[in-house]
Design a protein around this motif. Sequence first.
Motif, PDB file in Angstrom:
ATOM      1  N   TYR A 165      45.753  47.431  28.957  1.00 39.20           N
ATOM      2  CA  TYR A 165      46.204  46.500  27.859  1.00 39.20           C
ATOM      3  C   TYR A 165      45.612  46.420  26.625  1.00 39.20           C
ATOM      4  O   TYR A 165      45.941  46.461  25.542  1.00 39.20           O
ATOM      5  N   ARG A 166      44.260  45.765  26.677  1.00 32.55           N
ATOM      6  CA  ARG A 166      43.292  45.776  25.629  1.00 32.55           C
ATOM      7  C   ARG A 166      43.340  47.033  24.834  1.00 32.55           C
ATOM      8  O   ARG A 166      43.325  47.141  23.480  1.00 32.55           O
ATOM      9  N   GLU A 167      43.277  47.926  25.501  1.00 29.23           N
ATOM     10  CA  GLU A 167      43.119  49.347  24.951  1.00 29.23           C
ATOM     11  C   GLU A 167      44.132  49.723  23.872  1.00 29.23           C
ATOM     12  O   GLU A 167      44.417  50.193  22.986  1.00 29.23           O
ATOM     13  N   MET A 168      45.324  49.517  24.828  1.00 31.03           N
ATOM     14  CA  MET A 168      46.555  49.694  24.171  1.00 31.03           C
ATOM     15  C   MET A 168      46.855  48.666  22.796  1.00 31.03           C
ATOM     16  O   MET A 168      47.350  49.360  21.694  1.00 31.03           O
ATOM     17  N   ALA A 169      46.333  47.698  22.969  1.00 32.83           N
ATOM     18  CA  ALA A 169      46.639  46.715  21.741  1.00 32.83           C
ATOM     19  C   ALA A 169      45.809  46.983  20.449  1.00 32.83           C
ATOM     20  O   ALA A 169      46.266  47.041  19.614  1.00 32.83           O
ATOM     21  N   ALA A 170      44.382  47.384  21.099  1.00 31.88           N
ATOM     22  CA  ALA A 170      43.811  47.582  19.894  1.00 31.88           C
ATOM     23  C   ALA A 170      44.177  49.126  19.229  1.00 31.88           C
ATOM     24  O   ALA A 170      44.180  49.045  18.052  1.00 31.88           O
ATOM     25  N   LYS A 171      44.573  50.247  20.114  1.00 37.09           N
ATOM     26  CA  LYS A 171      45.138  51.330  19.243  1.00 37.09           C
ATOM     27  C   LYS A 171      46.384  51.015  18.386  1.00 37.09           C
ATOM     28  O   LYS A 171      46.515  51.512  17.178  1.00 37.09           O
ATOM     29  N   ALA A 172      47.408  49.974  18.919  1.00 35.18           N
ATOM     30  CA  ALA A 172      48.524  49.701  18.127  1.00 35.18           C
ATOM     31  C   ALA A 172      48.297  49.075  16.894  1.00 35.18           C
ATOM     32  O   ALA A 172      48.574  49.111  15.685  1.00 35.18           O
ATOM     33  N   ARG A 173      46.903  48.277  16.822  1.00 34.81           N
ATOM     34  CA  ARG A 173      46.446  47.537  15.623  1.00 34.81           C
ATOM     35  C   ARG A 173      45.917  48.485  14.760  1.00 34.81           C
ATOM     36  O   ARG A 173      46.335  48.479  13.718  1.00 34.81           O
ATOM     37  N   ARG A 174      45.078  49.459  15.004  1.00 32.37           N
ATOM     38  CA  ARG A 174      44.529  50.490  14.375  1.00 32.37           C
ATOM     39  C   ARG A 174      45.780  51.242  13.581  1.00 32.37           C
ATOM     40  O   ARG A 174      45.824  51.381  12.239  1.00 32.37           O
ATOM     41  N   GLN A 175      46.742  51.646  14.449  1.00 32.35           N
ATOM     42  CA  GLN A 175      47.869  52.547  13.872  1.00 32.35           C
ATOM     43  C   GLN A 175      48.727  51.714  12.858  1.00 32.35           C
ATOM     44  O   GLN A 175      49.076  52.199  11.698  1.00 32.35           O
ATOM     45  N   LYS A 176      48.796  50.295  13.281  1.00 36.22           N
ATOM     46  CA  LYS A 176      49.556  49.449  12.220  1.00 36.22           C
ATOM     47  C   LYS A 176      49.045  49.366  10.769  1.00 36.22           C
ATOM     48  O   LYS A 176      49.312  49.394   9.609  1.00 36.22           O
ATOM     49  N   LYS A 177      47.420  49.065  10.853  1.00 40.36           N
ATOM     50  CA  LYS A 177      46.768  49.187   9.886  1.00 40.36           C
ATOM     51  C   LYS A 177      46.801  50.718   9.001  1.00 40.36           C
ATOM     52  O   LYS A 177      46.939  50.364   7.697  1.00 40.36           O
ATOM     53  N   GLU A 178      46.851  51.647   9.527  1.00 38.90           N
ATOM     54  CA  GLU A 178      46.777  52.883   9.034  1.00 38.90           C
ATOM     55  C   GLU A 178      48.080  53.244   8.423  1.00 38.90           C
ATOM     56  O   GLU A 178      48.106  53.789   7.377  1.00 38.90           O
ATOM     57  N   ARG A 179      49.054  52.619   8.670  1.00 38.86           N
ATOM     58  CA  ARG A 179      50.506  52.891   8.024  1.00 38.86           C
ATOM     59  C   ARG A 179      51.009  52.001   6.959  1.00 38.86           C
ATOM     60  O   ARG A 179      51.865  52.173   6.501  1.00 38.86           O
ATOM     61  N   THR A 180      50.190  50.725   6.926  1.00 36.69           N
ATOM     62  CA  THR A 180      50.602  49.608   6.126  1.00 36.69           C
ATOM     63  C   THR A 180      49.766  49.532   4.884  1.00 36.69           C
ATOM     64  O   THR A 180      48.625  49.771   4.921  1.00 36.69           O
ATOM     65  N   ASP A 226      54.089  41.587  20.389  1.00 37.14           N
ATOM     66  CA  ASP A 226      55.269  41.472  21.332  1.00 37.14           C
ATOM     67  C   ASP A 226      55.790  42.814  21.953  1.00 37.14           C
ATOM     68  O   ASP A 226      56.102  43.000  22.850  1.00 37.14           O
ATOM     69  N   SER A 227      55.546  43.758  20.790  1.00 39.79           N
ATOM     70  CA  SER A 227      56.141  45.083  20.935  1.00 39.79           C
ATOM     71  C   SER A 227      55.275  45.709  22.120  1.00 39.79           C
ATOM     72  O   SER A 227      55.557  46.491  22.906  1.00 39.79           O
ATOM     73  N   VAL A 228      53.805  45.423  22.135  1.00 41.34           N
ATOM     74  CA  VAL A 228      52.685  46.115  22.953  1.00 41.34           C
ATOM     75  C   VAL A 228      52.913  45.679  24.479  1.00 41.34           C
ATOM     76  O   VAL A 228      52.834  46.214  25.162  1.00 41.34           O
ATOM     77  N   VAL A 229      53.332  44.170  24.463  1.00 40.14           N
ATOM     78  CA  VAL A 229      53.542  43.377  25.498  1.00 40.14           C
ATOM     79  C   VAL A 229      54.534  44.146  26.388  1.00 40.14           C
ATOM     80  O   VAL A 229      54.771  44.471  27.625  1.00 40.14           O
ATOM     81  N   HIS A 230      55.702  44.510  25.421  1.00 44.03           N
ATOM     82  CA  HIS A 230      57.168  45.047  26.069  1.00 44.03           C
ATOM     83  C   HIS A 230      56.840  46.579  26.680  1.00 44.03           C
ATOM     84  O   HIS A 230      57.361  46.779  27.674  1.00 44.03           O
ATOM     85  N   GLU A 231      55.900  47.198  25.852  1.00 44.20           N
ATOM     86  CA  GLU A 231      55.737  48.652  26.402  1.00 44.20           C
ATOM     87  C   GLU A 231      54.718  48.504  27.536  1.00 44.20           C
ATOM     88  O   GLU A 231      55.055  49.473  28.457  1.00 44.20           O
ATOM     89  N   PHE A 232      53.601  47.796  27.727  1.00 46.34           N
ATOM     90  CA  PHE A 232      53.029  47.737  28.701  1.00 46.34           C
ATOM     91  C   PHE A 232      53.792  47.348  29.970  1.00 46.34           C
ATOM     92  O   PHE A 232      53.304  48.073  31.026  1.00 46.34           O
ATOM     93  N   ILE A 233      54.577  46.451  29.836  1.00 44.30           N
ATOM     94  CA  ILE A 233      55.597  46.023  31.105  1.00 44.30           C
ATOM     95  C   ILE A 233      56.159  47.186  31.530  1.00 44.30           C
ATOM     96  O   ILE A 233      56.488  47.266  32.685  1.00 44.30           O
ATOM     97  N   ARG A 234      56.949  47.808  30.318  1.00 44.73           N
ATOM     98  CA  ARG A 234      57.782  48.935  30.722  1.00 44.73           C
ATOM     99  C   ARG A 234      57.065  49.936  31.607  1.00 44.73           C
ATOM    100  O   ARG A 234      57.453  50.553  32.645  1.00 44.73           O
ATOM    101  N   GLN A 235      55.742  50.299  31.436  1.00 42.00           N
ATOM    102  CA  GLN A 235      55.101  51.254  32.040  1.00 42.00           C
ATOM    103  C   GLN A 235      54.365  50.638  33.541  1.00 42.00           C
ATOM    104  O   GLN A 235      54.119  51.489  34.237  1.00 42.00           O
ATOM    105  N   HIS A 236      54.113  49.364  33.463  1.00 36.61           N
ATOM    106  CA  HIS A 236      53.558  48.857  34.592  1.00 36.61           C
ATOM    107  C   HIS A 236      54.481  47.868  35.361  1.00 36.61           C
ATOM    108  O   HIS A 236      53.868  46.594  35.440  1.00 36.61           O
ATOM    109  N   PRO A 237      55.552  47.996  35.891  1.00 35.21           N
ATOM    110  CA  PRO A 237      56.515  46.976  36.335  1.00 35.21           C
ATOM    111  C   PRO A 237      56.068  46.253  37.627  1.00 35.21           C
ATOM    112  O   PRO A 237      56.729  45.343  38.056  1.00 35.21           O
TER     113      PRO A 237
END
Length: 393
Positions: free
Chosen positions: A157-172, A186-197
Amino acid sequence: MMLVCLPNFYNRKKGTLPAIFSLLLLFLLFPPMEIKAQTGTTFVVSGVIDTIPGATYFIKYRQGDALYHDTVSLDEECRFTYSGKITEPTLFHLNIENINPKFVGNATVYSFWVEPGETTSFKGKSNWKVKGVYGLVASGKIDRLIPSPTEEAHHRYREMAAKARRQKKERTTGSLTSADWRQLSDSVVHEFIRQHPENFYSLYLIYCFRGRIARGEVRARVLAEEALKTLSNDLMSTPTAKVITHRIAVDKLVGIGRVMPDFEQADTASNPIKLSGFRGKYLLVDFWASWCGPCREENPYLVEAHQKFASKGFDILGVSLDLSKNRWLEAIRKDGLNWTHVSDLKGFDNSVAKRFFIHAIPDNFLLDPDGVIIARNLNGRELLRKMETIFDN
């Protein structure tokens, strides 16, 4: 301090770093104790910490919304073994004494996930004192740990969150607001839960919405409800799942626009006081305690609001989470809180607080003359501005 439950991506205020901690650990030797009140499967933690032989650490872990505390001491070779009973994975904290008055509770040095029926082995490094804003800071480094399935999920989860943060900064272009980071989180949490129910860590992430739900954030409640629908039946039978579903039910019970259910508790003279007895007035139901620093800092604003609007039809009902009647009464006198106060002197086990799932204070509900909740968590001058708006209209 304790591990932050749900990682948030927006910057925290300066000055909230961990506190100064004592350079000396306790040397009294206590044998490891098993918590008898629990039922479940035994877990074992076997570790070695390269520090002072005989040093005592404070243990804390959770099942559902129940916290368990214990102590463990290192032997002459700085080793220890601890066992307890749990029915679901839980974060296991090894703490030391916190001597900084700015913070409440002991200071977590090591945290990791343990599993029912499993033995967790780890090695802690001795250089867990580093220089921080307030002095030496507990920053324990685990040199070796055999990760559990929940611990592995935590790192994913932490790796997924860090990646999402980097991508958000690059696009903004430009700066991102706290709302932007919250939405990303919230979107990262939602995606992680979808992948790990079926992984407990998904349930834990939903559990971490409880603070936002308690503050009346509708978005957090809706996200939690939707996420719960995707989890396995095994996860939904755990104590943590029951805590979350109860929290959602409470939010629906005392959400904005709902009539706050009636309750009764004894005042400072042991007389029974009912919430319904305040109908016909705008009422602030204020949850506080004499030992709560932020609560005491809020009291001058409450005093100002009461003095300004009491004659116009405003009142306050204080619900104290104190344990000591003398300290409760002294705080009322010292802060000039000239309104009705109730308490059963059971701390966070206060029956009213538990009914409305109050787990952090200060907290408050503003009711209209019909007992309908029209606002929550009015801090600082927010209450004054709200009452000015109401009475000006």
